[in-house]
Design a protein around this motif. Structure first.
Motif, PDB file in Angstrom:
ATOM      1  N   THR A 131       6.483   5.863 -11.301  1.00 37.88           N
ATOM      2  CA  THR A 131       6.828   4.534 -11.802  1.00 37.88           C
ATOM      3  C   THR A 131       8.244   4.119 -11.415  1.00 37.88           C
ATOM      4  OG1 THR A 131       5.327   4.838 -13.679  1.00 37.88           O
ATOM      5  CG2 THR A 131       6.984   3.118 -13.886  1.00 37.88           C
ATOM      6  N   ARG A 132       9.156   5.101 -11.350  1.00 32.96           N
ATOM      7  CA  ARG A 132      10.558   4.778 -11.056  1.00 32.96           C
ATOM      8  C   ARG A 132      11.013   5.310  -9.697  1.00 32.96           C
ATOM      9  NH1 ARG A 132      11.065   8.917 -15.145  1.00 32.96           N
ATOM     10  NH2 ARG A 132      11.926  10.839 -14.242  1.00 32.96           N
TER      11      ARG A 132
ATOM     12  N   GLU B  68      13.103   3.028  -3.858  1.00 34.10           N
ATOM     13  CA  GLU B  68      12.446   2.246  -2.814  1.00 34.10           C
ATOM     14  C   GLU B  68      12.579   2.865  -1.421  1.00 34.10           C
ATOM     15  OE1 GLU B  68      10.543  -0.181  -3.320  1.00 34.10           O
ATOM     16  OE2 GLU B  68      11.004  -0.941  -5.316  1.00 34.10           O
TER      17      GLU B  68
ATOM     18  N   TYR C 280      -1.745   2.627  -8.810  1.00 39.68           N
ATOM     19  CA  TYR C 280      -1.433   1.758  -9.953  1.00 39.68           C
ATOM     20  C   TYR C 280      -0.010   2.030 -10.456  1.00 39.68           C
ATOM     21  CZ  TYR C 280      -1.599  -0.420 -14.535  1.00 39.68           C
ATOM     22  OH  TYR C 280      -1.309  -1.197 -15.640  1.00 39.68           O
ATOM     23  N   CYS C 281       0.377   3.314 -10.563  1.00 38.53           N
ATOM     24  CA  CYS C 281       1.728   3.658 -11.021  1.00 38.53           C
ATOM     25  C   CYS C 281       2.790   3.151 -10.051  1.00 38.53           C
ATOM     26  CB  CYS C 281       1.854   5.168 -11.192  1.00 38.53           C
ATOM     27  SG  CYS C 281       0.875   5.853 -12.549  1.00 38.53           S
TER      28      CYS C 281
ATOM     29  N   ARG D 215       2.646   0.301  -8.454  1.00 36.37           N
ATOM     30  CA  ARG D 215       2.391  -1.132  -8.241  1.00 36.37           C
ATOM     31  C   ARG D 215       3.671  -1.960  -8.141  1.00 36.37           C
ATOM     32  NH1 ARG D 215       1.741   0.310 -13.337  1.00 36.37           N
ATOM     33  NH2 ARG D 215       2.354  -1.005 -15.088  1.00 36.37           N
ATOM     34  N   HIS D 216       4.773  -1.485  -8.756  1.00 33.41           N
ATOM     35  CA  HIS D 216       6.030  -2.238  -8.694  1.00 33.41           C
ATOM     36  C   HIS D 216       6.950  -1.729  -7.582  1.00 33.41           C
ATOM     37  CE1 HIS D 216       4.812  -4.327 -12.219  1.00 33.41           C
ATOM     38  NE2 HIS D 216       4.913  -3.279 -13.024  1.00 33.41           N
ATOM     39  N   ARG D 217       6.501  -0.729  -6.849  1.00 30.25           N
ATOM     40  CA  ARG D 217       7.267  -0.219  -5.711  1.00 30.25           C
ATOM     41  C   ARG D 217       6.881  -1.029  -4.468  1.00 30.25           C
ATOM     42  NH1 ARG D 217      11.142   1.507  -7.991  1.00 30.25           N
ATOM     43  NH2 ARG D 217      10.254   0.093  -9.502  1.00 30.25           N
ATOM     44  N   HIS D 218       7.861  -1.334  -3.638  1.00 32.29           N
ATOM     45  CA  HIS D 218       7.607  -2.207  -2.493  1.00 32.29           C
ATOM     46  C   HIS D 218       7.458  -1.470  -1.167  1.00 32.29           C
ATOM     47  CE1 HIS D 218       8.268  -5.609  -5.085  1.00 32.29           C
ATOM     48  NE2 HIS D 218       9.473  -5.162  -5.427  1.00 32.29           N
TER      49      HIS D 218
ATOM     50  N   GLU E 230      -1.871  -5.078   1.495  1.00 33.08           N
ATOM     51  CA  GLU E 230      -1.705  -5.622   0.149  1.00 33.08           C
ATOM     52  C   GLU E 230      -3.052  -5.748  -0.561  1.00 33.08           C
ATOM     53  OE1 GLU E 230       1.054  -6.235  -1.575  1.00 33.08           O
ATOM     54  OE2 GLU E 230       2.154  -5.347   0.099  1.00 33.08           O
TER      55      GLU E 230
ATOM     56  N   GLU F 153      -5.544  -0.866  -7.506  1.00 35.70           N
ATOM     57  CA  GLU F 153      -4.982  -1.144  -8.826  1.00 35.70           C
ATOM     58  C   GLU F 153      -6.048  -1.681  -9.771  1.00 35.70           C
ATOM     59  OE1 GLU F 153      -1.635  -3.733  -8.389  1.00 35.70           O
ATOM     60  OE2 GLU F 153      -0.710  -2.491  -6.833  1.00 35.70           O
TER      61      GLU F 153
END
Length: 345
Positions: A151-152, A155, A178-179, A181-184, A235, A242
């Protein structure tokens, strides 16, 4: 010094940590009572602080250099990958991680949350006696730590996820994406079953490795060379994985299989009748009243089913059938080699 080295080798890691903790606690307590007066305890604590800081800086440098995350869903597969990456000269830059749990078995509802992880842990502890011990080992591979790590994830780290055609890997793949999902950064996925089939010679095609552990070691090295240039997920693919996880995360099932190219949820007792048939067949191959070793039953079942669900789950189902009065046993619970079973007629 040779004697000290010999004694350190004899001790286990936890024993050394326990002794060191006791020495430091005593030194700290003594230093506090002495106040500002310098002492041997003060010197010991000062050296310890310098050592910890040096170790911390060393780990930070190692982490900075290991900027390629390789994620798998088996500790043994992770070990094989580490050796292979070393042979290819890529070990120093690589950080190999693995989930130490079988996601084809047990509840996965809300597994990305602390509540879901707690619920799964309780389910496993109730059914698999060895789970509590195993959960205390390999802490970096525990579900809660890996979910938090992904999650963290910074990048600048590269990400490669390895999977095969089985329910465990495919569920793990969707959870991992899914974990992230906020990583680019790009996510590369290597399906080892598909890659093996693509490179296999005609006489090898009947062999279908549904787990990475089934692939010969020398072939694994060839596969890694060929997959180094695979494109990352699009994407659209990431969004689909996800969505798949969100759907699975809402389900209550406890057994998942790989059938017809997809993960399918089935009742927990799905294989029970087949287990009885296997015991009956093996029993008839002996004498009419013979018991069959539980380990042999599990081996036959795992080979015929071709599913990655683990021998602990099959063992659990055998004991369920014993409790239901459909099988008899003799011996002792706790391990497959300690008891035998037969069909109750």
């Amino acid at each position: 010094m040779a004697i000290i080295e010999k004694e350190l080798v004899e001790l286990q890691d936890w024993e050394i940590r326990q002794f060191l903790r006791k020495v430091l606690e005593e030194a700290h307590s003594t230093a506090e009572h002495r106040g500002i007066q310098a002492s041997d305890e003060d010197l010991l604590l000062s050296k310890w602080g310098a050592f910890v800081e040096s170790s911390r800086q060393r780990r930070l440098k190692e982490e900075e250099s290991r900027n390629h995350i390789h994620l798998l869903f088996s500790l043994s597969d992770a070990g094989s990958l580490k050796v292979t990456l070393g042979n290819l000269g890529r070990r120093r830059e690589s950080h190999v991680l693995a989930f130490d749990t079988l996601l084809s078995v047990g509840p996965i509802k809300g597994l990305e949350t602390e509540e879901g992880q707690r619920r799964r842990k309780e389910w496993l502890m109730e059914r698999f006696p060895c789970h509590m011990h195993m959960d205390s080992m390999n802490l970096d591979s525990r579900m809660d730590r890996l979910v938090a790590f992904l999650t963290r994830l910074p990048e600048h780290h590269q990400i490669t996820i390895y999977c095969s055609d089985n329910a465990h890997d495919q569920i793990g793949l969707r959870l991992a994406v899914y974990c992230l999902r906020h990583r680019h950064q790009p996510i590369h996925v290597v399906n080892m079953t598909q890659q093996f089939s693509a490179m296999a010679s005609p006489n090898e095609l009947p062999f279908h490795p549904y787990a990475i552990g089934h692939i010969p070691f020398d072939t694994l090295e060839q596969l890694l060379k060929q997959t180094a240039t695979l494109p990352p997920l699009t994407e659209e693919q990431r969004a689909q994985y996800e969505l798949d996880w969100r759907n699975w995360s809402e389900q209550e099932g406890t057994l998942r299989l790989w059938q017809n190219g997809a993960v399918r949820s089935v009742p927990e007792h799905y294989y029970d009748e087949n287990l009885i048939e296997i015991v009956d067949r093996l029993q008839l191959a002996g004498t009419e009243s013979s018991y069959v070793r539980a380990g042999r039953v599990v081996g036959e079942a795992m080979e015929s089913w071709g599913q990655l669900i683990g021998d602990s789950f099959v063992d659990y189902r055998l004991w369920t059938l014993i409790s239901d009065g459909k099988l008899e046993f003799r011996g002792l619970p706790g391990a497959l080699y300690r008891y035998s079973v037969k069909v109750r007629h």
